[in-house]
Design a protein around this motif. Structure first.
Motif, short mmCIF file in Angstrom:
data_model
loop_
_atom_site.label_atom_id
_atom_site.label_comp_id
_atom_site.label_asym_id
_atom_site.label_seq_id
_atom_site.Cartn_x
_atom_site.Cartn_y
_atom_site.Cartn_z
N ASP A 45 -8.16 16.91 -25.44
CA ASP A 45 -7.06 16.62 -26.35
C ASP A 45 -7.06 17.65 -27.49
O ASP A 45 -7.95 17.64 -28.33
CB ASP A 45 -7.20 15.21 -26.93
N PRO A 46 -6.05 18.55 -27.48
CA PRO A 46 -6.03 19.58 -28.52
C PRO A 46 -5.87 18.98 -29.92
O PRO A 46 -6.17 19.65 -30.91
CB PRO A 46 -4.80 20.43 -28.14
N ASN A 47 -5.41 17.74 -29.98
CA ASN A 47 -5.16 17.13 -31.28
C ASN A 47 -6.22 16.14 -31.70
O ASN A 47 -6.00 15.36 -32.64
CB ASN A 47 -3.79 16.43 -31.28
N ILE A 48 -7.37 16.13 -31.04
CA ILE A 48 -8.35 15.10 -31.37
C ILE A 48 -8.81 15.22 -32.83
O ILE A 48 -9.09 14.21 -33.48
CB ILE A 48 -9.56 15.12 -30.41
N SER A 49 -8.82 16.44 -33.36
CA SER A 49 -9.26 16.60 -34.75
C SER A 49 -8.27 15.96 -35.71
O SER A 49 -8.58 15.73 -36.88
CB SER A 49 -9.41 18.08 -35.08
N LYS A 50 -7.06 15.64 -35.22
CA LYS A 50 -6.06 15.02 -36.09
C LYS A 50 -6.12 13.50 -36.05
O LYS A 50 -5.23 12.83 -36.60
CB LYS A 50 -4.66 15.48 -35.68
N LEU A 51 -7.12 12.95 -35.38
CA LEU A 51 -7.27 11.49 -35.33
C LEU A 51 -7.01 10.92 -36.72
O LEU A 51 -7.67 11.30 -37.69
CB LEU A 51 -8.69 11.14 -34.87
N GLU B 233 -17.18 14.80 -33.00
CA GLU B 233 -18.09 15.58 -33.85
C GLU B 233 -17.91 17.08 -33.64
O GLU B 233 -18.04 17.86 -34.57
CB GLU B 233 -19.54 15.16 -33.57
N LYS B 234 -17.62 17.46 -32.38
CA LYS B 234 -17.42 18.88 -32.07
C LYS B 234 -16.11 19.40 -32.68
O LYS B 234 -15.95 20.58 -32.94
CB LYS B 234 -17.36 19.09 -30.55
N SER B 235 -15.15 18.49 -32.84
CA SER B 235 -13.84 18.91 -33.34
C SER B 235 -13.90 19.07 -34.86
O SER B 235 -14.92 18.81 -35.49
CB SER B 235 -12.78 17.86 -32.98
N LYS B 236 -12.75 19.43 -35.43
CA LYS B 236 -12.70 19.60 -36.87
C LYS B 236 -12.34 18.30 -37.59
O LYS B 236 -11.97 18.32 -38.76
CB LYS B 236 -11.69 20.70 -37.23
N TRP B 237 -12.41 17.20 -36.88
CA TRP B 237 -12.11 15.90 -37.50
C TRP B 237 -13.07 15.64 -38.66
O TRP B 237 -14.28 15.83 -38.52
CB TRP B 237 -12.26 14.80 -36.44
N GLU B 238 -12.54 15.25 -39.79
CA GLU B 238 -13.37 15.11 -40.98
C GLU B 238 -13.66 13.64 -41.28
O GLU B 238 -13.39 13.15 -42.37
CB GLU B 238 -12.69 15.77 -42.18
N GLY B 239 -14.18 12.96 -40.30
CA GLY B 239 -14.48 11.54 -40.52
C GLY B 239 -15.91 11.23 -40.12
O GLY B 239 -16.70 12.11 -39.79
N VAL B 240 -16.23 9.96 -40.13
CA VAL B 240 -17.57 9.51 -39.76
C VAL B 240 -17.47 8.65 -38.52
O VAL B 240 -16.73 7.66 -38.49
CB VAL B 240 -18.20 8.68 -40.91
N GLY B 241 -18.20 9.05 -37.47
CA GLY B 241 -18.22 8.26 -36.25
C GLY B 241 -19.57 7.58 -36.09
O GLY B 241 -20.61 8.18 -36.35
#
Ligand SMILES: *[C@@H]1O[C@H](CO)[C@@H](O)[C@H](O)[C@H]1NC(C)=O
Ligand SMILES: *[C@@H]1O[C@H](CO)[C@@H](O)[C@H](O)[C@H]1NC(C)=O
Ligand SMILES: *[C@@H]1O[C@H](CO)[C@@H](O)[C@H](O)[C@H]1NC(C)=O
Ligand SMILES: *[C@@H]1O[C@H](CO)[C@@H](O)[C@H](O)[C@H]1NC(C)=O
Length: 310
Positions: free
Chosen positions: A267-273, A300-308
């Motif tokens: 998903d190219p947009n996973i960092s936009k979760l 975690e690999k993506s640029k998503w800036e959250g906590v999983g």
């Protein structure tokens, strides 16, 4: 003597054999297009038989927890509806607003509903324990309504919910308008519902949605998959075949097992979760376990800036 006795015995055997043969003839007759046990049987004439998750219970005031529920229709032309829940504290005073849980039920995209005893019981206890309001989404099911229908429906419900926020000016559903704190909306789902919840929150983060703001996402054994076998998946060919059959029949127009909706690695947009907190729950013996773990890694690999968290 023995000859006399065995004669009726043989007849009984033949009779039983005949019954079994007749039954199996009816069950896997050439009338069946496909069958995914224990979920669904689809006949060539178009008839769809759901093998589980079809029982329903009415909305209620739970005598013990005092959780109140009711059903509403959200989009009549598509028959999209929901079961709404309020905890006991809501009836006392609407002055303190409650968080809202938006719940997407599981059932492999084919079965179950918010109205089944399983999900009604589950939501009632979550609402009581967590002291939240809840909307349990009745999206359209495959195969009559193949994916992406369920994604579209859940998205539509989410937008409808946020149309009740203060600056939205909506006032169609008093339970939401009076009780919900729209800064604390959480999304959750199990199995196929986890897949749908994830995809809807990615959309919330990718599109100019204005009011849709999700605070957190809780995925319970989410239904993700992929072309390559990972972890322990290959050890259970029967379950692998089932997973593949589910996706092929639920989403005939997908791009395959690595479709971005099924395999978040693609998903190219996973960092936009569209939320900053995610909790993923996996079960030890579940074929979907490794996909749940992989999902956290993909975030975690993506640029998503959250906590999983797992
Ligand atoms: C379709 O076929 C199944 C199995 O033969 C039968 O039970 C069902 O009634 C049929 N439905 C219709 C609409 O003909
Ligand atoms: C609409 O949804 C309800 C609840 O799932 C169902 O019982 C009913 O048959 C549906 N109506 C139509 C026209 O599909
Ligand atoms: C990804 O997000 C962008 C906007 O942020 C959107 O235009 C695009 O359609 C999305 N891609 C997919 C595959 O959903
Ligand atoms: C698949 O896509 C084609 C072309 O867009 C469309 O005509 C068809 O109805 C779709 N089939 C399903 C099952 O959604």
């Amino acid at each position: 003597m023995s000859g006399n006795k065995s004669c009726p015995l043989i007849l009984i055997f033949f009779f039983i054999f005949y019954l079994l043969a007749a039954q199996s003839f009816a069950a896997d007759s050439t009338d069946i297009l496909y069958e995914i046990q224990p979920l669904i049987r689809v006949y060539k004439n178009g008839t769809v038989e759901r093998l589980s998750g079809t029982d329903t219970v009415p909305p209620s005031l739970n005598p013990k927890s005092k959780v109140l529920s009711k059903d509403i229709i959200i989009q009549p032309s598509l028959n999209i509806s929901a079961r709404l829940y309020l905890p006991r504290s809501a009836s006392a005073s609407a002055a303190r607003k409650l968080p809202l849980l938006v719940y997407i039920h599981g059932g492999a995209f084919f079965t179950e509903s918010p109205f089944s005893s399983t999900y009604h019981g589950y939501l009632t206890s979550v609402v009581a324990e967590a002291n939240v309001a809840a909307v349990s989404v009745n999206y359209r099911l495959a195969p009559e309504n193949p994916l992406p229908a369920a994604y579209e429906d859940s998205w539509l419900v989410l937008k409808w919910i946020f149309s009740h926020s203060k600056d939205g000016g909506g006032c169609r559903e008093a339970w939401l308008r009076n009780n919900v704190d729209f800064d604390r909306v959480y999304m959750s789902g199990d199995s196929a519902g986890g897949n749908i919840a994830h995809n809807v929150v990615v959309r919330a983060g990718s599109e100019e949605t204005g009011r849709v703001r999700i605070r957190g996402l809780f995925l319970n054994c989410p239904h993700f998959w992929g072309k390559e076998r990972i972890g322990n998946e290959a050890s259970d060919p029967k379950m692998v075949a089932m997973e593949e059959s589910i996706w092929i029949h639920a989403y005939p127009n997908s791009t395959g097992f690595d479709d971005r909706r099924l395999n978040p690695d693609y998903d190219p947009n996973i960092s936009k979760l569209g939320c900053k907190k995610v909790v993923v729950y996996v079960a030890g013996n579940d074929i979907l376990r490794d996909r749940g773990l992989q999902y956290k890694k993909a975030l975690e690999k993506s640029k998503w800036e959250g906590v999983g968290r797992l």
